[in-house]
Design a protein around this motif. Structure first.
Motif, PDB file in Angstrom:
ATOM      1  N   VAL A  57       0.854  -1.187   0.000  1.00 48.66           N
ATOM      2  CA  VAL A  57       0.000   0.000   0.000  1.00 48.66           C
ATOM      3  C   VAL A  57       0.886   1.232   0.000  1.00 48.66           C
ATOM      4  N   ASP A  58       0.559   2.132  -0.905  1.00 45.03           N
ATOM      5  CA  ASP A  58       1.325   3.366  -1.033  1.00 45.03           C
ATOM      6  C   ASP A  58       0.323   4.523  -1.088  1.00 45.03           C
ATOM      7  N   LEU A 103      -7.066  -0.076  -0.935  1.00 45.70           N
ATOM      8  CA  LEU A 103      -7.067   0.863   0.190  1.00 45.70           C
ATOM      9  C   LEU A 103      -6.151   0.381   1.307  1.00 45.70           C
ATOM     10  N   ARG A 104      -6.313  -0.877   1.676  1.00 46.49           N
ATOM     11  CA  ARG A 104      -5.471  -1.447   2.730  1.00 46.49           C
ATOM     12  C   ARG A 104      -4.997  -2.823   2.285  1.00 46.49           C
ATOM     13  N   VAL A 105      -3.789  -3.135   2.687  1.00 50.08           N
ATOM     14  CA  VAL A 105      -3.231  -4.453   2.361  1.00 50.08           C
ATOM     15  C   VAL A 105      -3.010  -5.199   3.665  1.00 50.08           C
ATOM     16  N   PHE A 106      -3.585  -6.379   3.761  1.00 49.86           N
ATOM     17  CA  PHE A 106      -3.371  -7.240   4.916  1.00 49.86           C
ATOM     18  C   PHE A 106      -2.439  -8.377   4.488  1.00 49.86           C
ATOM     19  N   SER A 109      -4.838 -10.779   2.232  1.00 44.72           N
ATOM     20  CA  SER A 109      -5.990 -10.188   1.543  1.00 44.72           C
ATOM     21  C   SER A 109      -5.805  -8.675   1.482  1.00 44.72           C
ATOM     22  N   SER A 110      -6.635  -8.049   0.671  1.00 44.52           N
ATOM     23  CA  SER A 110      -6.563  -6.590   0.535  1.00 44.52           C
ATOM     24  C   SER A 110      -7.960  -6.019   0.429  1.00 44.52           C
ATOM     25  N   GLN A 111      -8.055  -4.773   0.850  1.00 46.56           N
ATOM     26  CA  GLN A 111      -9.339  -4.066   0.829  1.00 46.56           C
ATOM     27  C   GLN A 111      -9.332  -3.130  -0.382  1.00 46.56           C
ATOM     28  N   VAL A 112     -10.360  -3.228  -1.192  1.00 47.38           N
ATOM     29  CA  VAL A 112     -10.437  -2.402  -2.401  1.00 47.38           C
ATOM     30  C   VAL A 112     -11.626  -1.449  -2.272  1.00 47.38           C
TER      31      VAL A 112
END
Lengths: 172, 442
Positions: free
Chosen positions: B150-151, B169-172, B175-178
């Motif tokens: 995430v940048d 939006l966020r990287v876990f 998984s990632s949040q889009v």
């Protein structure tokens, strides 16, 4: 009339096993996150709210109700992208009010459940809107028509869901 | 006091819990202005839910694939025939578009435009959502473990073959949040394809997408395509967003242009995360387009010996084209390969063909025959030869095509490649074995 005044002695207090107490809210959160990808219309429902209302009314304990609502709400916030606490505050209020109402009213009747859930859904949305708009200035919308329809849908689902969850009740 | 608290114990706890949450909100508001950090509880919640979602998604997809690929094959032959016919049609269309694209590349090279190229993507599977209308996000099954980062300055765009989806939006961990483009907190730089009007695409609380910041005195037609403008520095330019649904007067002096998104955000299953976008100018090779047999052939021919103009000194070693290129020494033609002019732009095929007639007129009869053979299959361009008949000075094709001769010739203009050779090229360049096969000629 579905809602009837009863004496404290007539109202039964229920409790739930630990797996049900933990598992049902988590299952509600999971289904709420997963099912709208398969059925788009499902996003109109708020399963975590229905579970909060159910536990609060069944336990008839205000502290238990507000804490259940707070925890479920914060977990729901964690899966969204907005600030953590918006759903938490709204569900805390609903949990407290639902358990307060459960102490005074008998809400075992499907008609009563329909009306009470309809009202709690609107209360939940109003609190959420106020906190999001006034406190953290989030761009959230408020549409009365959509709100009434969503409240009706949730109330209808609540009647079915509560009948299923009644099976997990244990008398305290 | 103690009595009051005891008496209103439940209410006191309610106030305390609410106060704690208000305090938490206030801290988050302050933190997000400082840095884009992720709360620990968010990581826990996502880490708990996403593995279950992944398991469900993979199971359902597996069952569905087995059913579709091994059992439910009704109508597959007919569909195959239709697809074959469609491929044939698309090949024809592709050939036509390739010519247009080559021309566009040439023009971009001339104007020094920088293009954005999607150079690296990562396919991902959609596994879940927030489940709330107030938060329009999806979760994908790729995270930091798969190389996503995430940048804040350069968020990763997410697209499908139908159009854009949103941005990471966020990287876990896994998984990632889009954030979807129809969320109220989203914003995409957009441009209308025909009218070239620019605006900002935003989401509405009802889940629609609206093109904002279009002045009310502009004309916008329903059905017009809406593309990414690249102005947001997130999405590369030219990706399809959707189509104009309707246009209404909006607040202040702006129109409210509702956009029907081309990608089905609620049903997207597989998406592409754009992990790398290169920005570069099209190379001369791309600008020149596909190499034709006639170009190779004409490049092997001896160059035009340009006669010095009468008013120039006879011992001047500068050729006209060299003068046009800045007055340096003339680029010499080596065996079979023309030297590049100093503009950095390689001569294009058109310029090569232009030099052929002049060459043929001053060569031996045998050579004339070869040139006639090589050029006979190619229609002769109507553009005049680039070498001026009166002065011998080289003019750009733009001048030759009717521009005012007094206009200064810009440096990137494709100058003719042919310059005065030091000596005639060796004879083996023109031998038959060095010629391209006949089948390559057009």
């Amino acid at each position: 009339m579905a809602i009837s005044y009863t004496s404290r002695e007539q109202i039964e207090v229920y409790r739930f096993s630990v797996p049900v107490t933990v598992g049902v809210p988590l299952a509600a959160l999971f289904l709420q996150a997963f099912l709208p990808r398969i059925i788009s219309f499902f996003s109109i429902f708020d399963l975590p709210l229905l579970v909060t209302i159910f536990f609060a009314v069944a336990r008839r304990n205000q502290v238990s109700g507000l804490l259940t609502g707070g925890v479920i709400g914060i977990l729901q916030d964690s899966l969204a992208h907005r600030y953590v606490g918006l759903y938490g505050i709204a569900k805390t209020v609903v949990g407290y009010v639902a358990s307060s109402l459960g102490v005074k009213l008998d809400l075992e009747n499907p008609g009563a459940r329909l009306m009470v859930t309809f009202g709690f859904y609107i209360l939940h949305e109003i609190v959420y809107f106020l906190v999001a708009r006034l406190l953290v200035r989030e761009a959230v919308g408020f549409r009365w028509g959509h709100l009434a329809f969503a409240a009706l849908c949730n109330a209808a689902l609540a009647v079915i869901l509560f009948m299923i969850l009644d099976r997990f009740k244990r008398r305290a | 006091m103690e009595n009051i608290i005891t008496r209103y114990r439940n209410f006191t706890i309610l106030v305390a819990v609410l106060f704690a949450q208000f305090l938490g909100l206030a801290m988050q508001v302050k933190r997000t202005t400082d840095s884009q950090s992720t709360l620990l509880i968010r990581v826990w919640a996502v880490s708990t839910v996403t593995p279950l979602e992944k398991a469900f998604v993979f199971t359902t997809h597996g069952i569905r694939n087995v059913w579709r690929n091994y059992f439910y094959l009704r109508g597959v032959r007919r569909e195959n025939r239709e697809l074959q016919a469609e491929i044939s049609q698309m090949r024809l269309e592709q050939a036509r578009l390739a010519e247009d694209a080559a021309q566009a590349h040439r023009l971009q090279a001339l104007l020094g435009f920088k293009e954005q190229f999607i150079s690296q993507t990562m396919p991902a599977q959609v596994i879940g959502s927030s489940g709330s209308d107030q938060s329009r996000i999806i979760y994908i099954d790729k995270g930091a473990r798969d190389g996503l980062k995430v940048d804040i300055d350069q968020p990763l765009p997410v697209i499908t073959d139908q159009g854009i989806i949103g941005r990471v939006l966020r990287v876990f961990h896994s998984s990632s949040q889009v954030l979807l483009v129809n969320d109220t907190s989203s914003g995409v730089g957009a441009i209308l394809e025909k009218s070239r009007l620019q605006g900002v695409l935003k989401g509405t609380p009802s889940g629609d997408a609206v093109l904002d910041k279009v002045m009310s005195d502009e004309q916008v037609e329903p059905g017009e395509r809406v593309l990414t403008s690249g102005g947001d520095r997130i999405f590369p330019k030219g990706l399809l967003i959707g189509y104009v649904r309707d246009v209404r007067p909006g607040a202040d002096l702006f129109l409210r242009v509702r956009v029907r998104l081309s990608a089905n955000l609620s049903k997207a299953e597989e998406v592409l995360v754009i992990t790398k976008v290169d920005e570069r100018e099209p190379t001369a090779a791309e600008a020149r387009g596909p190499v034709r047999a006639i170009d190779i052939l004409t490049n092997r021919l001896p160059s035009v010996p340009v006669k010095p103009p009468s008013d120039q000194p006879a011992n001047s070693e500068k050729t006209p084209s060299a003068a046009a290129n800045g007055g340096g020494s003339a680029p010499k033609t080596t065996a079979g390969k023309p030297a590049e002019p100093k503009t950095g732009i390689k001569p294009n095929a058109t310029a090569s063909v232009h030099s052929v007639p002049g060459v043929a007129s001053e060569q031996s009869p045998a050579l004339k025959n070869k040139v006639a053979t090589s050029t006979s299959t190619t229609p002769r361009p109507k553009v005049k030869p680039a070498v001026s008949a009166t002065t011998g000075a080289t003019t750009s094709p733009a001048v030759a095509q009717g521009n005012h001769p007094d206009e200064p010739v810009k440096a990137p203009a494709p100058a003719p490649m042919v310059t005065a050779p030091a000596q005639d090229p060796p004879a083996q360049d023109l031998s038959p074995q060095n010629q391209p096969p006949q089948g390559h000629r057009r």
